[in-house]
Design an enzyme around this catalytic site. Structure first.
Site, mmCIF file in Angstrom:
data_model
loop_
_atom_site.group_PDB
_atom_site.id
_atom_site.type_symbol
_atom_site.label_atom_id
_atom_site.label_comp_id
_atom_site.label_asym_id
_atom_site.label_seq_id
_atom_site.Cartn_x
_atom_site.Cartn_y
_atom_site.Cartn_z
ATOM 1 C CE LYS A 193 -1.864 9.148 7.283
ATOM 2 N NZ LYS A 193 -2.524 8.328 8.289
ATOM 3 C CD GLU A 199 7.038 -1.339 -1.047
ATOM 4 O OE1 GLU A 199 7.084 -0.223 -0.484
ATOM 5 O OE2 GLU A 199 7.076 -2.418 -0.419
ATOM 6 N N GLY A 246 -4.476 4.799 6.110
ATOM 7 C CA GLY A 246 -4.346 4.391 4.711
ATOM 8 C C GLY A 246 -5.453 3.448 4.256
ATOM 9 N NE ARG A 247 -5.915 -0.667 9.154
ATOM 10 C CZ ARG A 247 -4.833 -0.179 9.747
ATOM 11 N NH1 ARG A 247 -3.814 0.242 9.025
ATOM 12 N NH2 ARG A 247 -4.761 -0.092 11.068
ATOM 13 C CD GLU A 332 -1.889 -2.155 7.287
ATOM 14 O OE1 GLU A 332 -2.561 -1.151 7.017
ATOM 15 O OE2 GLU A 332 -0.872 -2.478 6.630
ATOM 16 C CG HIS A 363 -15.349 -25.127 -10.485
ATOM 17 N ND1 HIS A 363 -15.941 -26.297 -10.910
ATOM 18 C CD2 HIS A 363 -16.319 -24.176 -10.492
ATOM 19 C CE1 HIS A 363 -17.216 -26.043 -11.200
ATOM 20 N NE2 HIS A 363 -17.470 -24.771 -10.949
ATOM 21 C CE LYS A 472 6.267 -0.253 5.635
ATOM 22 N NZ LYS A 472 5.476 0.935 5.942
HETATM 23 O O1 F6P Z 1 3.158 -0.586 5.224
HETATM 24 C C1 F6P Z 1 1.796 -0.518 5.493
HETATM 25 C C2 F6P Z 1 1.221 0.805 5.061
HETATM 26 O O2 F6P Z 1 1.639 1.826 5.903
HETATM 27 C C3 F6P Z 1 -0.289 0.748 4.993
HETATM 28 O O3 F6P Z 1 -0.884 0.949 6.217
HETATM 29 C C4 F6P Z 1 -0.581 1.802 3.979
HETATM 30 O O4 F6P Z 1 -1.870 1.696 3.448
HETATM 31 C C5 F6P Z 1 0.514 1.530 2.972
HETATM 32 O O5 F6P Z 1 1.620 1.142 3.743
HETATM 33 C C6 F6P Z 1 0.877 2.680 2.080
HETATM 34 O O6 F6P Z 1 1.291 3.793 2.822
HETATM 35 P P1 F6P Z 1 1.451 5.198 2.146
HETATM 36 O O7 F6P Z 1 0.113 5.651 1.685
HETATM 37 O O8 F6P Z 1 2.004 6.085 3.219
HETATM 38 O O9 F6P Z 1 2.390 5.056 1.000
#
Ligand code: F6P
Length: 506
Positions: A193, A199, A246-247, A332, A363, A472
């Site tokens: 987003k 990452e 995002g979630r 979150e 288990h 971060k």
């Molecule tokens: O660091 C948390 C977060 O912002 C989440 O809320 C989100 O789903 C995820 O990182 C990924 O964010 P993006 O879609 O902006 O890469």
């Protein structure tokens, strides 16, 4: 937000309910097994083994209604800027239903439908290019939801592409994918987003070079400019908007990978299921509203009974990813300790959410659930009609779900304390007639709305996540030291400095 009077009433109910066991309450309320159950299309809910009596439940429902939850839900569906700390609307509902009553909400729905059509066109284009494999690169909400849906619904796969997910920046996955896949037959989806998530950008940069063909790199983002600066072609960029958290974004082009794997008809069914839940949440009376039952019982377990952990236990391997997805949706959103107005919360908020698929967990950690000191309320999720051809296996799975819920609630005495089952451990059971795209859409939307209701009871903002930022920032500031470009000095935290020294000269 609930007030002091509400919380006093909750505590009074709690004192009464704690004095009796779950089993006693069930036995004392004739017809409770049915009265505490609801059916909603392909979903059936049974809340009878929660540690709450009918009187308390009815009072909580009345209080929820009186607290203004209807108006608060309406404000969300209508696109009011309820995410105050980010000054944003919260309109993930517009991705799947058109229940808003304002021009903003209708516009959001039109934009979402147009983006779906665009997505369909892009999938068609990909099909003509001889692509066999797709790597979906994203993390958090840009990964967990799509991964869950694709895993859960693989029986419906009609999309024709092999989909792989890359989330962690751990380069091991990059090595595995680049060794196993043919770059000339692979496409890469950069799902972010913000298009600012390190990452995703680190992994994306490696894969972009590996493909060496910009026509097969796609971006799904609300930040078009950053995607263009990353050299993604403008007609390879699919939109999401700042009004989708995002979630809560699995209903958007973030699920590009799902469409590639399952095909658009199944994805539209999935959206239809969520739309059904949206309508139910908005319209059903509180006493018949599965979302409100679910939310109230979560609050009850957290604040009246003081349980700090909750578990999601699906008895179906296809839902193995469900606990991970819901961990983000719940923790979150609700892992906050100040209210929307910046005051300290007076009540405990999000529990720790744990979970895994049920049968293997019996288990491993079920010993704790049965006899551990801490009590962990559980949502058991079962699927009545299996997705395979092994009836004996399926009967075994269903019997075990029933057995765990019963034994946790009722326990069993023994002269030997080691063999005593204390019982009184609450659970709900949610049964899906079948694991269809529609039923899954309903289930996920149920938990989303439950989180919303809980946030309103506690007066917290479910839609920001400031808590993820500090780590971060510090990681970014430490990169020059880890890379050896800068030498650690006294300005660094002494423990970090010691650890850094061990990393650089192990
Ligand atoms: O660091 C948390 C977060 O912002 C989440 O809320 C989100 O789903 C995820 O990182 C990924 O964010 P993006 O879609 O902006 O890469």
């Amino acid at each position: 937000m609930w007030n002091t009077q509400d919380w006093h009433a909750v505590q009074a109910h709690a004192r009464r309910c704690r004095a009796r066991s779950i089993e006693d309450i069930v036995m004392a309320e004739p017809g409770r097994a049915q009265a505490f159950s609801r059916r909603l299309g392909p979903l059936y809910f049974n809340f009878a083994r929660q540690h709450i009596d009918a009187e308390a439940m009815a009072d909580l429902q009345r209080r929820l209604e009186d607290s203004g939850i209807r108006g608060q839900a309406r404000a969300m569906f209508d696109g009011h800027r309820i995410n105050a700390s980010e000054d944003r609307a919260v309109l993930h509902t517009a991705l799947r239903s058109n229940l808003g009553t304002t021009p903003e909400a209708h516009q959001a729905h039109r934009d979402a439908m147009a983006a779906l059509d665009q997505l369909e066109g892009v999938v068609g284009r990909l099909r003509t290019k001889g692509i066999t494999d797709v790597i979906s690169v994203g993390i958090g909400g840009s990964d967990l939801g799509p991964r869950l849906v694709l895993n859960a619904l693989s029986e419906y796969a009609q999309g024709g592409f092999n989909v792989h997910f890359l989330s962690s920046a751990d380069g091991m996955y990059l090595d595995r994918f680049t060794a196993a896949l043919d770059p000339s037959k692979t496409a890469v989806l950069l799902v972010s987003k913000s298009f600012n998530t390190q990452e995703t950008l680190i992994n994306g940069a490696v894969l972009k070079n590996w493909l060496d063909d910009p026509s097969r790199v796609f971006a799904i983002t609300a930040n078009r400019d950053r995607a263009l600066a990353f050299n993604v072609r403008h007609d390879n960029i699919l939109p999401i908007w700042d009004w989708v958290g995002g979630r809560f974004s699995v209903w958007s082009a973030v699920a590009f990978s799902v469409v590639l794997g399952l095909g658009m008809p199944a994805f539209r069914e999935f959206l239809g299921g969520a739309a059904d839940m949206d309508a139910h949440f908005l319209q059903a009376p509180v006493e018949d509203n599965a979302v409100m039952w679910q939310a109230l019982l979560s609050v009850w377990n957290r604040n009246a009974l003081d349980y700090n952990t909750q578990a999601i236990i699906p008895y179906d391997e296809r839902l193995e990813m469900l606990p991970s997805h819901l961990q983000q949706v719940l923790m979150e959103s609700l892992g906050k300790s100040v209210t929307v107005d910046g005051e300290d919360c007076t009540q405990a908020t999000s529990p720790v959410l744990m979970g895994a698929s049920g049968n293997p967990s019996q288990h491993s950690f079920f010993q704790y659930l049965q006899q551990g000191i801490g009590i962990v309320p559980i949502d058991f999720i079962g699927v009545v009609k299996s997705g395979h051809c092994q009836p004996a296996n399926h009967h075994f799975i269903l019997a075990n779900l029933l057995a765990q819920a019963q034994s946790l609630a009722n326990g069993q005495g023994s002269a030997d304390p080691q063999k005593r089952y204390p019982g009184n451990r609450p659970s709900s059971v949610i049964l899906l007639d079948e694991l269809t795209p529609r039923a899954l859409g309903m289930l996920l939307a149920l938990y989303e709305h439950s989180v919303f209701v809980q946030s309103k009871i506690w007066g917290i903002n479910a839609f920001d996540q400031w808590g993820v930022e500090l780590g971060k920032q510090i990681a970014t500031s430490l990169m020059p030291y880890v890379e050896g470009r800068e030498k650690a000095d006294d300005a660094l935290d002494p423990v970090t400095r010691e650890l850094l020294a061990r990393m650089l000269t192990p």
